[in-house]
Design an enzyme around this catalytic site. Structure first.
Site, PDB file in Angstrom:
ATOM      1  N   GLN A   1      41.182  54.708  50.984  1.00  0.00           N
ATOM      2  CA  GLN A   1      42.104  53.773  51.658  1.00  0.00           C
ATOM      3  C   GLN A   1      41.786  53.635  53.152  1.00  0.00           C
ATOM      4  O   GLN A   1      41.562  52.529  53.652  1.00  0.00           O
ATOM      5  CB  GLN A   1      43.550  54.263  51.512  1.00  0.00           C
TER       6      GLN A   1
ATOM      7  N   SER B   1      46.405  66.343  59.365  1.00  0.00           N
ATOM      8  CA  SER B   1      47.605  66.022  58.595  1.00  0.00           C
ATOM      9  C   SER B   1      48.862  66.669  59.171  1.00  0.00           C
ATOM     10  O   SER B   1      48.854  67.853  59.547  1.00  0.00           O
ATOM     11  CB  SER B   1      47.424  66.506  57.162  1.00  0.00           C
TER      12      SER B   1
ATOM     13  N   TYR C   1      46.247  72.129  50.397  1.00  0.00           N
ATOM     14  CA  TYR C   1      45.823  70.964  51.181  1.00  0.00           C
ATOM     15  C   TYR C   1      46.081  71.205  52.671  1.00  0.00           C
ATOM     16  O   TYR C   1      45.207  71.015  53.512  1.00  0.00           O
ATOM     17  CB  TYR C   1      46.592  69.732  50.703  1.00  0.00           C
TER      18      TYR C   1
ATOM     19  N   LYS D   1      43.464  71.507  55.792  1.00  0.00           N
ATOM     20  CA  LYS D   1      43.532  70.580  56.935  1.00  0.00           C
ATOM     21  C   LYS D   1      43.742  71.345  58.242  1.00  0.00           C
ATOM     22  O   LYS D   1      43.201  70.974  59.275  1.00  0.00           O
ATOM     23  CB  LYS D   1      44.683  69.583  56.729  1.00  0.00           C
TER      24      LYS D   1
ATOM     25  N   GLU E   1      51.172  67.596  57.429  1.00  0.00           N
ATOM     26  CA  GLU E   1      51.557  68.651  56.478  1.00  0.00           C
ATOM     27  C   GLU E   1      51.287  70.041  57.055  1.00  0.00           C
ATOM     28  O   GLU E   1      51.878  71.026  56.615  1.00  0.00           O
ATOM     29  CB  GLU E   1      50.777  68.508  55.166  1.00  0.00           C
TER      30      GLU E   1
ATOM     31  N   LEU F   1      36.773  61.050  57.252  1.00  0.00           N
ATOM     32  CA  LEU F   1      37.949  60.710  56.444  1.00  0.00           C
ATOM     33  C   LEU F   1      37.766  61.164  55.001  1.00  0.00           C
ATOM     34  O   LEU F   1      38.518  60.771  54.121  1.00  0.00           O
ATOM     35  CB  LEU F   1      38.161  59.187  56.443  1.00  0.00           C
TER      36      LEU F   1
ATOM     37  N   GLY G   1      33.751  59.082  53.717  1.00  0.00           N
ATOM     38  CA  GLY G   1      34.933  58.722  52.925  1.00  0.00           C
ATOM     39  C   GLY G   1      35.242  57.241  53.064  1.00  0.00           C
ATOM     40  O   GLY G   1      36.402  56.828  53.058  1.00  0.00           O
TER      41      GLY G   1
HETATM   42  P1  GDP Z   1      51.369  63.806  49.705  1.00  0.00           P
HETATM   43  O1  GDP Z   1      52.350  64.887  49.386  1.00  0.00           O
HETATM   44  O2  GDP Z   1      51.266  63.565  51.176  1.00  0.00           O
HETATM   45  O3  GDP Z   1      50.037  63.996  49.062  1.00  0.00           O
HETATM   46  O4  GDP Z   1      51.993  62.424  49.154  1.00  0.00           O
HETATM   47  P2  GDP Z   1      52.753  62.087  47.792  1.00  0.00           P
HETATM   48  O5  GDP Z   1      52.986  60.623  47.836  1.00  0.00           O
HETATM   49  O6  GDP Z   1      52.013  62.611  46.612  1.00  0.00           O
HETATM   50  O7  GDP Z   1      54.153  62.894  47.872  1.00  0.00           O
HETATM   51  C1  GDP Z   1      55.103  62.631  48.888  1.00  0.00           C
HETATM   52  C2  GDP Z   1      56.381  63.338  48.546  1.00  0.00           C
HETATM   53  O8  GDP Z   1      57.004  62.712  47.413  1.00  0.00           O
HETATM   54  C3  GDP Z   1      56.257  64.816  48.176  1.00  0.00           C
HETATM   55  O9  GDP Z   1      57.290  65.538  48.808  1.00  0.00           O
HETATM   56  C4  GDP Z   1      56.472  64.830  46.656  1.00  0.00           C
HETATM   57  O10 GDP Z   1      57.011  66.047  46.158  1.00  0.00           O
HETATM   58  C5  GDP Z   1      57.487  63.714  46.522  1.00  0.00           C
HETATM   59  N1  GDP Z   1      57.567  63.182  45.142  1.00  0.00           N
HETATM   60  C6  GDP Z   1      58.702  63.070  44.400  1.00  0.00           C
HETATM   61  N2  GDP Z   1      58.418  62.575  43.192  1.00  0.00           N
HETATM   62  C7  GDP Z   1      57.066  62.388  43.142  1.00  0.00           C
HETATM   63  C8  GDP Z   1      56.183  61.898  42.132  1.00  0.00           C
HETATM   64  O11 GDP Z   1      56.592  61.534  41.030  1.00  0.00           O
HETATM   65  N3  GDP Z   1      54.854  61.827  42.453  1.00  0.00           N
HETATM   66  C9  GDP Z   1      54.381  62.209  43.684  1.00  0.00           C
HETATM   67  N4  GDP Z   1      53.064  62.100  43.944  1.00  0.00           N
HETATM   68  N5  GDP Z   1      55.195  62.694  44.652  1.00  0.00           N
HETATM   69  C10 GDP Z   1      56.523  62.776  44.387  1.00  0.00           C
END
Ligand code: GDP
Length: 319
Positions: free
Chosen positions: A12, A124, A148, A152, A126, A79, A8
């Site tokens: 990033q 993660s 996801y 993980k 998460e 990664l 990977g």
């Molecule tokens: P990931 O959830 O770790 O893959 O990271 P993201 O950046 O995609 O999302 C982080 C948080 O932001 C989550 O709880 C999403 O539900 C929230 N979120 C709110 N609005 C948005 C949006 O417009 N786009 C994304 N990607 N996330 C959002």
């Protein structure tokens, strides 16, 4: 000279880790499905020419065995894989294969070759799901809530199992959200920063988001790759939480971005159900004290600093 393989490498974290290891005078072999030294992330960090690209498919065990036998690395960094929680709801099988099955193959390839490598696996935060506002530690049980997080969690358990059963030096960094200018707009931080900068430039658009009351522990990605490296310099392989320890509401992140641009976010942001997820962890909290004590690693930047750093990087590239 140490040799590392990074799976990977064009993502990033792969790009920042390649840079770190090249600075430490490692031979760095970058493996990915379609690795090119011309990858935009590697070019952006000016390291494309110094890293050795190799094409590799982590779903093909034999090719992983051959790669390890050929390169005989000291360290391997896993990664690779689908990295967006949001996208995992739409692509659950691809997410599972690229994270869980790929990690299993890598562990098995290391076991079969018997090369004494040290393996870092990217986990993660998460995986903990909702902790009811409590800060998770390495002993908090996993309760994953997305394809996801399930993938993980599985990869983290596999890694621990190979460590216990086959005595591999294998550890998982339980990484919380870590961001930078290399993030694509699929992630909320970069979406906010890029859109806000366009608005500041007069685009007249609105920033449309999903749930802005969620809380995350956002850190600065270049610092996180340093923690990965530190994990592999220990005598014992162990899992570590890698986080800032500070939680920030998405709304605060948005406000910090618009503030830095001299704008009031409330005039430019709206929300839309279209960006809500079937499940979403509401509040994420982490306790990174083990990494601090044993790895001597501590994040310097927290959520609002990350917002500012990302705006500054965006303004530098698109003034
Ligand atoms: P990931 O959830 O770790 O893959 O990271 P993201 O950046 O995609 O999302 C982080 C948080 O932001 C989550 O709880 C999403 O539900 C929230 N979120 C709110 N609005 C948005 C949006 O417009 N786009 C994304 N990607 N996330 C959002």
């Amino acid at each position: 000279m140490k040799t590392a393989i990074i799976f990977g490498a064009s993502g990033q974290d792969g790009a920042f880790l390649s840079k770190l290891l090249l600075e430490k005078k490692y031979r760095v072999v970058g493996a990915s499905r379609n690795i090119r030294t011309a990858s935009p992330n590697l070019q952006r960090l000016n390291i494309g020419g110094d890293m050795e690209p190799v094409p590799s498919c982590m779903l093909d065990l034999n090719s992983l065995v051959r790669l390890l036998q050929d390169i005989r690395p000291d360290e391997v960094y896993n990664l690779a894989g689908q990295s967006s929680v949001g996208l995992s709801f739409k692509k659950p099988i691809e997410t599972h294969e690229s994270i869980s099955v790929a990690t299993m193959n890598l562990l098995e390839a290391i076991r079969r070759t018997e090369i004494p490598v040290k393996l870092f696996n990217a986990g993660s935060g998460e995986c903990f799901g909702n902790t009811g506002g409590e800060a998770a530690t390495e002993s908090t049980p996993f309760a994953p809530q997305s394809p996801y997080a399930v993938a993980k969690a599985s990869a983290c358990f596999q890694t621990a199992n190979y460590r216990e059963v086959y005595k591999l030096f294998a550890c998982t960094g339980i990484l919380y959200n870590h961001e930078s200018f290399l993030r694509p707009e699929q992630f909320v931080t970069r979406k906010i920063v890029s859109t806000a900068c366009r608005i500041a430039g007069g685009s007249g658009e609105k920033l449309v988001l999903g749930n802005i009351s969620i809380e995350r522990d956002w850190g600065w990605a270049p610092e996180y790759v340093n923690a990965m490296w530190r994990m592999l310099q220990q005598e014992q392989p162990e899992d570590y939480i890698v986080a800032t320890g500070s939680t920030c509401r998405l709304e605060q992140f948005v406000a910090a971005v618009f503030d830095r641009l001299g704008l009031n976010w409330k005039e430019h942001v709206k929300t839309d159900k279209r960006f809500l997820r079937p499940t979403d962890v509401k509040i994420v909290r982490a306790n990174p004290v083990k990494a601090q004590k044993i790895l001597n690693w501590k994040a310097r930047y927290t959520g609002v600093d990350v917002a500012r750093l990302m705006v500054e990087a965006e303004l530098e590239t698109n003034p």
